[in-house]
Design an enzyme around this catalytic site. Structure first.
Site, mmCIF file in Angstrom:
data_model
loop_
_atom_site.group_PDB
_atom_site.id
_atom_site.type_symbol
_atom_site.label_atom_id
_atom_site.label_comp_id
_atom_site.label_asym_id
_atom_site.label_seq_id
_atom_site.Cartn_x
_atom_site.Cartn_y
_atom_site.Cartn_z
ATOM 1 N N GLY A 282 35.309 38.828 29.649
ATOM 2 C CA GLY A 282 34.117 39.500 30.301
ATOM 3 C C GLY A 282 33.615 39.006 31.621
ATOM 4 C CD GLU B 23 38.605 36.208 22.440
ATOM 5 O OE1 GLU B 23 38.423 37.566 22.802
ATOM 6 O OE2 GLU B 23 39.109 35.856 21.156
ATOM 7 N N GLY C 287 40.643 37.211 30.443
ATOM 8 C CA GLY C 287 41.817 38.077 30.869
ATOM 9 C C GLY C 287 41.447 37.971 32.238
ATOM 10 N NE ARG C 288 37.743 42.777 34.844
ATOM 11 C CZ ARG C 288 38.236 43.863 34.765
ATOM 12 N NH1 ARG C 288 39.164 44.144 35.827
ATOM 13 N NH2 ARG C 288 38.178 44.722 33.818
ATOM 14 C CB CYS D 49 51.104 66.202 43.029
ATOM 15 S SG CYS D 49 52.846 66.056 43.536
ATOM 16 C CE1 TYR E 169 42.165 44.189 30.539
ATOM 17 C CE2 TYR E 169 41.032 42.750 32.202
ATOM 18 C CZ TYR E 169 41.451 43.046 30.680
ATOM 19 O OH TYR E 169 41.046 42.434 29.897
HETATM 20 C C1 LIG Z 1 38.219 41.018 22.437
HETATM 21 C C2 LIG Z 1 38.174 41.031 23.833
HETATM 22 N N1 LIG Z 1 38.596 39.685 24.061
HETATM 23 C C3 LIG Z 1 38.742 39.362 25.300
HETATM 24 C C4 LIG Z 1 38.948 40.271 26.193
HETATM 25 C C5 LIG Z 1 39.008 40.068 27.845
HETATM 26 O O1 LIG Z 1 38.041 40.556 28.469
HETATM 27 P P1 LIG Z 1 38.191 40.193 30.256
HETATM 28 O O2 LIG Z 1 39.401 40.494 30.581
HETATM 29 O O3 LIG Z 1 36.972 40.887 30.681
HETATM 30 O O4 LIG Z 1 37.907 38.637 30.248
HETATM 31 C C6 LIG Z 1 38.627 41.573 26.157
HETATM 32 C C7 LIG Z 1 38.992 42.789 27.008
HETATM 33 O O5 LIG Z 1 38.744 43.863 26.612
HETATM 34 C C8 LIG Z 1 38.442 42.030 24.613
HETATM 35 O O6 LIG Z 1 38.538 43.315 24.365
#
Ligand SMILES: Cc1ncc(COP(=O)(O)O)c(C=O)c1O
Length: 392
Positions: free
Chosen positions: A225, A261, A263-264, A339, A368
């Site tokens: 997040g 955890e 991601g982004r 289109c 993403y």
């Molecule tokens: C359970 C869980 N963990 C981690 C993430 C990674 O989130 P972010 O990319 O916002 O760090 C997500 C993203 O939806 C998620 O659903």
């Protein structure tokens, strides 16, 4: 090699029009190294595979992160061998639960009473005890974040008010073992202090359930997040403020470990989407640049109704025997080859100059981006995938 060199090589070879994802694995290594070294020892840094499951990215991260978070059987198969895995998904198929148990994942998230019953039953069939985390949808929300997944009604997790009941049930079972709680609650939070408050709240909740039920838990998973400021990338999430806030929690951890955890925030800056301008024109007094590519490769700006950050790589020389289309000192909308009027990556942003044959570089496209896009729409060729690696 740098992105600019890649563009120049392609232009020299007349190997166009350019359309590529460029992943900088050297940048990724440096970034993750900085993140890891700033965290206290009680933190474990996981990567959320959904952000970008590219095998070269996963391979690069495998030796750096403490584990991977996966949300499907498909993602589970992509994780490089011998890495700790946390498996969580709101709508698990029986086969996926079995695959996760057979793979010996570190824990499976329980998102509902039905989830708990199925994991217990399947573990009993296999005569194993499966470690679980209870994923909680907290009663309070987290201000200033995008895409709330907690604190509001969503399909994710167990309502905080139901946690005591699900814990009682889990504690009566013989084939699951409660290892902790999972709190992933939001996306793209840009406020480090708000994120710290969230972490402190998660820790307090986890400890109060632990004490009340005499649990022997070890994990408080705060999910991901942490955001990227696509609107003004120079003013991003203050990681140092967040990391020093985490250090201050040391005395309160009581032997628990905190799982992040990401991601982004882990991979966004390691990827750029690089596309050539095919045409520039004016329509209803507005300039449009049309690129080789679009939202079927980079859906994020269309999905979030924002302009993606971009820079222009000017390309001198125009070999064609007819006029080169272009515009100067005005606002432009950068649209793709689909289109649909929704195929817009940049809406009304000022540029000094933009011409057909120039190349637009969309940075912060390592998370993403390709993975959430509708690749098949209109059957255009896919982009190239280029990996820059300072070690080579
Ligand atoms: C359970 C869980 N963990 C981690 C993430 C990674 O989130 P972010 O990319 O916002 O760090 C997500 C993203 O939806 C998620 O659903």
């Amino acid at each position: 090699m740098r992105i600019e060199q890649y563009i120049e090589n392609k232009k020299r070879k007349h190997d166009g029009p350019i359309c590529a994802y460029v992943y900088d694995l050297g940048q990724l290594r440096k970034h993750v190294d900085t993140l890891k070294s700033s965290l206290p020892d009680f933190c474990r840094l996981f990567y959320a595979v959904k952000a970008n499951p590219d095998p070269r990215i996963l391979g690069t991260l495998a030796t750096m992160v403490d584990g991977f978070e996966v949300a499907s059987g498909g993602e589970l198969k992509k994780v490089p061998h011998n890495n700790p895995v946390l498996f969580g998904a709101p709508a698990k198929k029986q086969a996926e639960i079995e695959e996760a148990i057979d793979a010996g994942v570190e824990a499976i998230n329980v998102e509902s009473f039905h989830d708990l019953n199925r994991i217990e039953w399947l573990s009993k069939q296999k005569d194993v005890v499966t470690p679980i985390l209870i994923r909680v949808n907290l009663s309070r929300d987290v201000p200033e974040s995008h895409h709330m997944m907690s604190g509001v009604p969503t399909q994710f997790g167990v309502d905080e008010r139901d946690v005591p009941e699900i814990l009682k049930k889990a504690l009566q079972m013989n084939h699951v073992s409660v290892q902790g709680f999972h709190f992933h609650a939001m996306s793209n939070n840009l406020n480090a202090e708000a994120h710290m408050q969230f972490v402190a709240m998660c820790l307090e909740k986890a400890k109060s359930w632990r004490n009340h039920f005499g649990l022997e838990i070890r994990t408080v998973d705060i999910g991901g997040g942490i955001g990227i400021n696509y609107w003004d990338p120079d003013v991003g999430f203050e990681w140092d403020t967040f990391a020093s806030g985490l250090h201050q929690l040391e005395a309160q951890m009581d032997g628990l470990s905190l799982v992040l955890e990401l991601g982004r925030f882990m991979t966004a800056a390691a990827g750029s989407y690089v596309t050539e301008v095919l045409d520039v024109k004016a329509n209803h007094d507005h300039h449009f640049a049309l690129i080789r590519g679009g939202s079927h490769h980079l859906r994020l700006p269309a999905a979030w109704k924002m302009s993606h950050p971009f820079r222009i790589h000017p390309v001198e020389g125009w070999g064609a025997p007819y006029e080169r289309p272009g515009m100067k000192k005005a606002e432009v909308t950068i649209a793709g080859e689909l289109c649909t009027p929704n195929d817009v990556l940049v809406k009304s942003e000022y540029v000094e100059e933009l011409r057909a044959g120039d190349v637009v570089i969309f940075d912060y496209a390592g998370a993403y981006a390709w993975t959430i896009s509708h690749h098949e729409f209109l059957s255009h060729p896919e982009p190239e995938f280029i990996y820059l690696d300072e070690k080579k």
